[in-house]
Design an enzyme around this catalytic site. Structure first.
Site, PDB file in Angstrom:
ATOM      1  N   HIS A 184       0.828   2.146 -10.131  1.00 34.45           N
ATOM      2  CA  HIS A 184      -0.131   2.530  -9.093  1.00 34.45           C
ATOM      3  C   HIS A 184      -1.480   1.904  -9.447  1.00 34.45           C
ATOM      4  CE1 HIS A 184       2.135   6.197  -7.497  1.00 34.45           C
ATOM      5  NE2 HIS A 184       2.738   6.035  -8.667  1.00 34.45           N
ATOM      6  N   ASN A 226       4.050   6.465 -13.794  1.00 38.77           N
ATOM      7  CA  ASN A 226       4.741   7.716 -14.098  1.00 38.77           C
ATOM      8  C   ASN A 226       6.155   7.383 -14.564  1.00 38.77           C
ATOM      9  OD1 ASN A 226       2.509   9.238 -13.215  1.00 38.77           O
ATOM     10  ND2 ASN A 226       3.191   9.088 -11.090  1.00 38.77           N
ATOM     11  N   ARG A 236       0.831  -1.204   0.000  1.00 40.55           N
ATOM     12  CA  ARG A 236       0.000   0.000   0.000  1.00 40.55           C
ATOM     13  C   ARG A 236       0.866   1.254   0.000  1.00 40.55           C
ATOM     14  NH1 ARG A 236      -5.215  -1.659  -0.109  1.00 40.55           N
ATOM     15  NH2 ARG A 236      -5.440  -3.759   0.730  1.00 40.55           N
ATOM     16  N   ASP A 237       0.447   2.245  -0.801  1.00 41.29           N
ATOM     17  CA  ASP A 237       1.179   3.508  -0.874  1.00 41.29           C
ATOM     18  C   ASP A 237       1.126   4.208   0.483  1.00 41.29           C
ATOM     19  OD1 ASP A 237       2.037   5.488  -3.494  1.00 41.29           O
ATOM     20  OD2 ASP A 237       1.749   6.452  -1.544  1.00 41.29           O
ATOM     21  N   ILE A 238       2.233   4.793   0.868  1.00 41.77           N
ATOM     22  CA  ILE A 238       2.322   5.451   2.174  1.00 41.77           C
ATOM     23  C   ILE A 238       1.459   6.718   2.220  1.00 41.77           C
ATOM     24  CG2 ILE A 238       4.349   6.914   1.699  1.00 41.77           C
ATOM     25  CD1 ILE A 238       5.476   5.940   4.400  1.00 41.77           C
ATOM     26  N   HIS A 292       7.128   1.141 -11.082  1.00 35.40           N
ATOM     27  CA  HIS A 292       5.962   0.694 -10.322  1.00 35.40           C
ATOM     28  C   HIS A 292       4.685   1.087 -11.034  1.00 35.40           C
ATOM     29  CE1 HIS A 292       7.331   4.640  -8.909  1.00 35.40           C
ATOM     30  NE2 HIS A 292       6.051   4.945  -8.729  1.00 35.40           N
TER      31      HIS A 292
HETATM   32  P1  5GP Z   1       5.793   8.104  -8.220  1.00 32.14           P
HETATM   33  O1  5GP Z   1       5.675   9.543  -7.786  1.00 32.14           O
HETATM   34  O2  5GP Z   1       7.248   7.750  -8.450  1.00 32.14           O
HETATM   35  O3  5GP Z   1       4.916   7.703  -9.348  1.00 32.14           O
HETATM   36  O4  5GP Z   1       5.262   7.240  -6.995  1.00 32.14           O
HETATM   37  C1  5GP Z   1       5.996   7.013  -5.846  1.00 32.14           C
HETATM   38  C2  5GP Z   1       5.011   6.639  -4.772  1.00 32.14           C
HETATM   39  O5  5GP Z   1       5.700   6.001  -3.729  1.00 32.14           O
HETATM   40  C3  5GP Z   1       4.285   7.845  -4.152  1.00 32.14           C
HETATM   41  O6  5GP Z   1       2.874   7.704  -4.348  1.00 32.14           O
HETATM   42  C4  5GP Z   1       4.684   7.784  -2.684  1.00 32.14           C
HETATM   43  O7  5GP Z   1       3.622   8.142  -1.824  1.00 32.14           O
HETATM   44  C5  5GP Z   1       5.112   6.347  -2.505  1.00 32.14           C
HETATM   45  N1  5GP Z   1       6.130   6.135  -1.492  1.00 32.14           N
HETATM   46  C6  5GP Z   1       7.268   6.848  -1.305  1.00 32.14           C
HETATM   47  N2  5GP Z   1       8.002   6.347  -0.289  1.00 32.14           N
HETATM   48  C7  5GP Z   1       7.301   5.273   0.189  1.00 32.14           C
HETATM   49  C8  5GP Z   1       7.553   4.347   1.239  1.00 32.14           C
HETATM   50  O8  5GP Z   1       8.548   4.387   1.965  1.00 32.14           O
HETATM   51  N3  5GP Z   1       6.625   3.377   1.420  1.00 32.14           N
HETATM   52  C9  5GP Z   1       5.488   3.301   0.660  1.00 32.14           C
HETATM   53  N4  5GP Z   1       4.631   2.323   0.936  1.00 32.14           N
HETATM   54  N5  5GP Z   1       5.223   4.164  -0.352  1.00 32.14           N
HETATM   55  C10 5GP Z   1       6.126   5.132  -0.578  1.00 32.14           C
END
Ligand code: 5GP
Ligand code: ZN
Length: 131
Positions: A119, A104, A46-48, A117
């Protein structure tokens, strides 16, 4: 595995917490993640900072920086990643209403974490248009 990559840390912690395919456990403070699925190819957690009731990140266990560095040999892995996304959407009860899958890519694409990744976002009506 890349030492500085937070997602690689989450993947390796998930792998060392047991061989069960489905884990519902919180792991180390540093790599904050609630793991919802793992197998030999992918891990999902799960996203943080969730932006919707369901916000799961599905990542390849192998460190791939982004879609921008994908190789032909990764095609089966990427297909598997989407099949896992479909299963997790069903398990979270968002299949019927629909959901959004987002990857992204690079700074202009909004990528902030450079381990590829997808989402999986759902549980509410998505806003449109994107961009
Ligand atoms: P991006 O911006 O690269 O598409 O997505 C990165 C995602 O990783 C963001 O939605 C952010 O909230 C999530 N994220 C960043 N650090 C962590 C973490 O330590 N644990 C989790 N579960 N999600 C993270
Ligand atoms: Zn990584």
């Amino acid at each position: 595995m890349t030492d500085s990559c937070i997602f690689c840390k989450i993947i390796s912690t998930a792998a060392s917490t047991g061989s069960a395919e489905r884990l519902n456990t919180s792991i180390s403070e540093e790599a904050k993640a609630s793991i919802v699925y793992r197998d030999e190819q992918v891990t999902a957690f799960r996203d943080i900072h969730p932006v919707a009731p369901t916000h799961i990140l599905i990542v390849p266990n192998k460190h791939i920086e982004s879609v921008g560095t994908l190789e032909v040999e990764d095609e089966q892995l990427m297909g598997h990643l989407f099949t896992v996304a479909r299963k997790l959407a069903e398990e979270d009860g968002i299949s019927k209403g629909g959901y959004r899958l987002v990857t992204n890519t690079g700074p202009n694409g909004g990528q902030t974490l450079f381990h590829l990744h997808v989402h999986l976002i759902g549980g509410q009506r998505m806003r449109y248009p994107m961009g």
